[in-house]
Design a protein around this motif. Structure first.
Motif, PDB file in Angstrom:
ATOM      1  N   LYS A  15      41.387  29.874  39.863  1.00 48.09           N
ATOM      2  CA  LYS A  15      41.077  31.209  40.385  1.00 48.09           C
ATOM      3  C   LYS A  15      41.524  32.286  39.417  1.00 48.09           C
ATOM      4  N   GLY A  18      38.460  37.373  43.024  1.00 47.89           N
ATOM      5  CA  GLY A  18      37.833  37.181  44.324  1.00 47.89           C
ATOM      6  C   GLY A  18      36.697  36.161  44.322  1.00 47.89           C
ATOM      7  N   LEU A  19      36.019  36.021  43.184  1.00 49.37           N
ATOM      8  CA  LEU A  19      34.923  35.043  43.078  1.00 49.37           C
ATOM      9  C   LEU A  19      35.360  33.670  43.605  1.00 49.37           C
ATOM     10  N   ALA A 310      46.458  42.871  41.837  1.00 50.68           N
ATOM     11  CA  ALA A 310      45.152  43.070  41.194  1.00 50.68           C
ATOM     12  C   ALA A 310      45.160  42.590  39.758  1.00 50.68           C
ATOM     13  N   LYS A 316      40.338  48.615  38.150  1.00 46.96           N
ATOM     14  CA  LYS A 316      41.213  48.732  39.313  1.00 46.96           C
ATOM     15  C   LYS A 316      41.842  50.115  39.461  1.00 46.96           C
ATOM     16  N   LEU A 339      51.807  43.088  41.509  1.00 46.05           N
ATOM     17  CA  LEU A 339      51.614  41.742  40.959  1.00 46.05           C
ATOM     18  C   LEU A 339      50.263  41.735  40.282  1.00 46.05           C
ATOM     19  N   GLY A 340      50.236  41.331  39.017  1.00 40.05           N
ATOM     20  CA  GLY A 340      48.944  41.273  38.346  1.00 40.05           C
ATOM     21  C   GLY A 340      49.122  40.941  36.892  1.00 40.05           C
ATOM     22  N   ASN A 368      50.371  34.608  40.721  1.00 40.10           N
ATOM     23  CA  ASN A 368      51.285  33.919  41.631  1.00 40.10           C
ATOM     24  C   ASN A 368      50.761  34.054  43.066  1.00 40.10           C
ATOM     25  N   ASN A 369      50.130  33.005  43.549  1.00 39.17           N
ATOM     26  CA  ASN A 369      49.475  33.081  44.858  1.00 39.17           C
ATOM     27  C   ASN A 369      50.478  33.337  45.984  1.00 39.17           C
ATOM     28  N   MET A 384      44.702  50.642  46.119  1.00 42.57           N
ATOM     29  CA  MET A 384      43.497  50.092  45.482  1.00 42.57           C
ATOM     30  C   MET A 384      42.562  51.241  45.085  1.00 42.57           C
ATOM     31  N   GLY A 392      35.812  43.530  46.868  1.00 42.60           N
ATOM     32  CA  GLY A 392      37.251  43.633  47.082  1.00 42.60           C
ATOM     33  C   GLY A 392      37.628  42.778  48.272  1.00 42.60           C
ATOM     34  N   LEU A 393      38.554  41.880  48.038  1.00 43.26           N
ATOM     35  CA  LEU A 393      39.052  41.065  49.149  1.00 43.26           C
ATOM     36  C   LEU A 393      40.445  41.526  49.549  1.00 43.26           C
ATOM     37  N   THR A 394      41.184  42.014  48.559  1.00 36.96           N
ATOM     38  CA  THR A 394      42.593  42.309  48.801  1.00 36.96           C
ATOM     39  C   THR A 394      42.768  43.313  49.936  1.00 36.96           C
TER      40      THR A 394
HETATM   41  P1  ADP Z   1      38.569  40.892  41.934  1.00 36.75           P
HETATM   42  O1  ADP Z   1      37.625  39.815  42.363  1.00 36.75           O
HETATM   43  O2  ADP Z   1      37.916  42.055  41.276  1.00 36.75           O
HETATM   44  O3  ADP Z   1      39.693  40.374  41.114  1.00 36.75           O
HETATM   45  P2  ADP Z   1      39.314  41.038  44.748  1.00 36.75           P
HETATM   46  O4  ADP Z   1      40.170  41.994  45.508  1.00 36.75           O
HETATM   47  O5  ADP Z   1      37.958  40.767  45.295  1.00 36.75           O
HETATM   48  O6  ADP Z   1      39.250  41.527  43.252  1.00 36.75           O
HETATM   49  O7  ADP Z   1      40.031  39.615  44.695  1.00 36.75           O
HETATM   50  C1  ADP Z   1      41.198  39.431  44.005  1.00 36.75           C
HETATM   51  C2  ADP Z   1      41.809  38.153  44.499  1.00 36.75           C
HETATM   52  O8  ADP Z   1      42.690  37.672  43.514  1.00 36.75           O
HETATM   53  C3  ADP Z   1      42.629  38.333  45.756  1.00 36.75           C
HETATM   54  O9  ADP Z   1      42.656  37.115  46.454  1.00 36.75           O
HETATM   55  C4  ADP Z   1      44.011  38.649  45.178  1.00 36.75           C
HETATM   56  O10 ADP Z   1      45.030  38.345  46.085  1.00 36.75           O
HETATM   57  C5  ADP Z   1      44.030  37.722  44.003  1.00 36.75           C
HETATM   58  N1  ADP Z   1      44.862  38.109  42.872  1.00 36.75           N
HETATM   59  C6  ADP Z   1      44.617  39.066  41.947  1.00 36.75           C
HETATM   60  N2  ADP Z   1      45.604  39.093  41.027  1.00 36.75           N
HETATM   61  C7  ADP Z   1      46.488  38.142  41.396  1.00 36.75           C
HETATM   62  C8  ADP Z   1      47.727  37.687  40.850  1.00 36.75           C
HETATM   63  N3  ADP Z   1      48.240  38.221  39.738  1.00 36.75           N
HETATM   64  N4  ADP Z   1      48.377  36.690  41.476  1.00 36.75           N
HETATM   65  C9  ADP Z   1      47.857  36.144  42.605  1.00 36.75           C
HETATM   66  N5  ADP Z   1      46.696  36.520  43.172  1.00 36.75           N
HETATM   67  C10 ADP Z   1      46.019  37.513  42.568  1.00 36.75           C
END
Ligand code: ADP
Length: 489
Positions: A15, A18-19, A310, A316, A339-340, A368-369, A384, A392-394
């Motif tokens: 991962k 969001g895809l 993000a 973003k 976190l990003g 880091n999930n 955001m 956007g899922l977050t």
């Molecule tokens: P995008 O697809 O543009 O990255 P979205 O908001 O649709 O934005 O989805 C981002 C996904 O990735 C969410 O599930 C978010 O929690 C996750 N995510 C993004 N950055 C991190 C990170 N550094 N660590 C863990 N999860 C992340």
């Protein structure tokens, strides 16, 4: 229906954004609705084979790559908590690396890697004798599969009745290559590339255009984004091609997997909670601060926590946030947790803030999930301020966790966050329109004014928790789109 899915990412195996979540949650939901789904993705070097019980099969597929053939052994696993088979392509040359798209820069052979993946999807289906009604490909990485379906595979009885559906998650990445490098790999004559051909945009090969033009139906990941890419500069040059498709371009809002993102069930957060028990959300905040910000005692727990999870890219909205964030932190108006990972200039900026305001800024660079769940549960607000946001899922996750989103009104953010109205007590968050620090600042102030204000603070959070953006609704809408696509074959 038999659905053949191919994509560069899928949760939880690989991962970047969001895809991955959408590919997994749609596949799970279709399977629950009684459809047969198989997913084809690369076997990247970082996938934890043991953790997910991914095992080798005896199947080796032969993938035509222009004048020559390449081979991949198939590995097999299931999306956890589902019956969906995922086939992983083992190729030491292309996929046995740590990254999905690159390390910091994109890999220089991405055109080969993704051509291979797009073509291999058909060969996997052939090896399994799987006759797909639908080929579903996502973003430019697998868009060439739409062309392969129409150019090569429609003559094969297995695919003669297969419709191709292409989903755009992000127009910002289009896969542009020199025609002389990519067309021979695809097995397409370079003479087929000319101004106005389905392969060409701005004089160069464009994978995004290929997906759009060869698909029976094109979907974008939210209704607003579907309009924006047709009618505004967010189409990044693809506007005329999308418009040439007429009603074949549809917006379908992404959904979320509430088995993974639900504060009542989430075992990655400190303490589970429900909408009737929002004090426990407060405990999550305190435990998070204790763990990640030991110097926090200089500020009271009552200071709001603004979180951000993000990819740290221009998309973003970090350059707008940068213009106001420090003044709030300096005044101790809120704490900030991010976190990003992504562009160095943004990573450096957040590191700078963390050094300077160590009692109120928490920065984790990297992926880091578990921490993403903790931050979303612990925060009072989610930041955001995106320049653009296909869906956007977050923010949808945040809503479910009673974390109030502060967002720019663009793409899927406009479709999922409703401005809170104190008079009617309706709404779930705070939105601004102009992409500038002034508008963002006013919106942050509006948001802060409801913090712990009775009765609005509880109402806005409960409204968010009750907003339903489930993947099952989204999956059903896709099935309708698939039926329309089949009418075209
Ligand atoms: P995008 O697809 O543009 O990255 P979205 O908001 O649709 O934005 O989805 C981002 C996904 O990735 C969410 O599930 C978010 O929690 C996750 N995510 C993004 N950055 C991190 C990170 N550094 N660590 C863990 N999860 C992340």
């Amino acid at each position: 229906m038999n659905i053949l899915v191919t994509a560069a990412e899928i949760t939880p195996f690989a991962k970047a954004g969001g895809l991955a979540d959408v590919v997994a949650s749609l596949s799970k939901e279709w399977s629950l609705l009684g459809h047969n789904v198989i997913v084809v993705i690369p076997k990247y070097g970082m996938i934890d084979l043991t953790l997910y019980s991914i095992t080798p099969t005896n199947i080796i597929i032969e993938v035509p790559m222009g004048y020559w053939k390449e081979y991949a052994r198939l590995w097999k696993g299931k999306i956890p908590g589902s019956d969906v088979d995922v086939y992983f392509l083992e190729s030491a040359d292309y996929f046995d690396r740590r990254g999905i798209y690159g390390d910091r820069e994109g890999y220089t052979d991405n055109h080969k890697r993704f051509t291979f993946l797009s073509r291999a999807a058909f060969e996997v289906a052939k090896a399994l004798n799987f006759k797909p009604d639908i080929l579903h490909a996502h973003d430019y990485h697998t868009s060439l599969a739409l062309a392969f379906l129409k150019i090569f595979y429609k003559y094969d009885p297995l695919f003669s009745k297969t419709a191709g559906v292409y989903t755009i998650h992000n127009m910002g990445y289009q896969g542009q290559y020199l025609p002389s490098t990519i067309l021979p790999l695809m097995g397409v004559n370079t003479r087929d590339f000319y101004a106005g051909s389905w392969y060409e945009h701005d004089g160069i090969f464009n994978s995004m255009k290929v997906g759009i033009m060869f698909a029976d139906k094109v979907t974008a990941v939210s209704p607003t984004y579907a309009k924006e890419i047709r009618w505004t500069s967010l189409g990044e040059g693809m506007q005329p091609y999308l418009n040439s498709k007429g009603g074949d371009v549809i917006g379908i809002l992404n959904g979320t997997d509430y088995t993974e993102w639900n504060p009542e069930l989430d075992d990655l957060i400190y303490k589970q909670y429900t909408q009737n028990d929002l004090e426990t959300k407060e405990h999550n905040k305190q435990l998070f601060l204790k763990e990640h910000c030991p110097q926090q005692k200089t500020l009271s727990y009552d200071v709001p926590l603004v979180g951000m999870v993000a990819r740290l890219t221009k998309q973003k909205g970090i350059d707008v946030l940068e213009q106001i964030l420090e003044s709030y932190l300096y005044a101790g108006v809120f704490r900030f947790a991010v976190l990003g990972s992504g562009e160095k200039r943004f990573e450096d900026y957040f590191r700078y803030l963390e050094r300077k305001y160590s009692d109120r800024v928490i920065v984790h660079l990297g992926y880091n999930n578990a921490l993403s769940h903790k931050i979303i549960a612990a925060s009072d607000f989610l930041m955001m301020p995106s320049l653009y946001e296909p869906c956007g899922l977050t923010q949808m996750y945040a809503l479910k966790y009673g974390t109030v989103p502060i967002v720019r009104s663009t793409g899927g953010l406009s479709d999922t966050v409703l401005e809170y109205n104190r008079n009617t007590s309706q709404g779930t968050g705070f939105l601004f329109y102009g992409y500038n620090a002034h508008d963002l600042g006013l919106t942050v102030n509006r948001a802060l004014s409801v913090y712990k204000t009775h009765p609005h603070w509880n109402i806005i959070r409960t409204n968010g928790i009750n907003a339903d953006f489930s993947a099952s609704r989204s999956a059903e809408e896709y099935i309708k789109a698939f039926q329309w696509a089949l009418e075209k074959v």
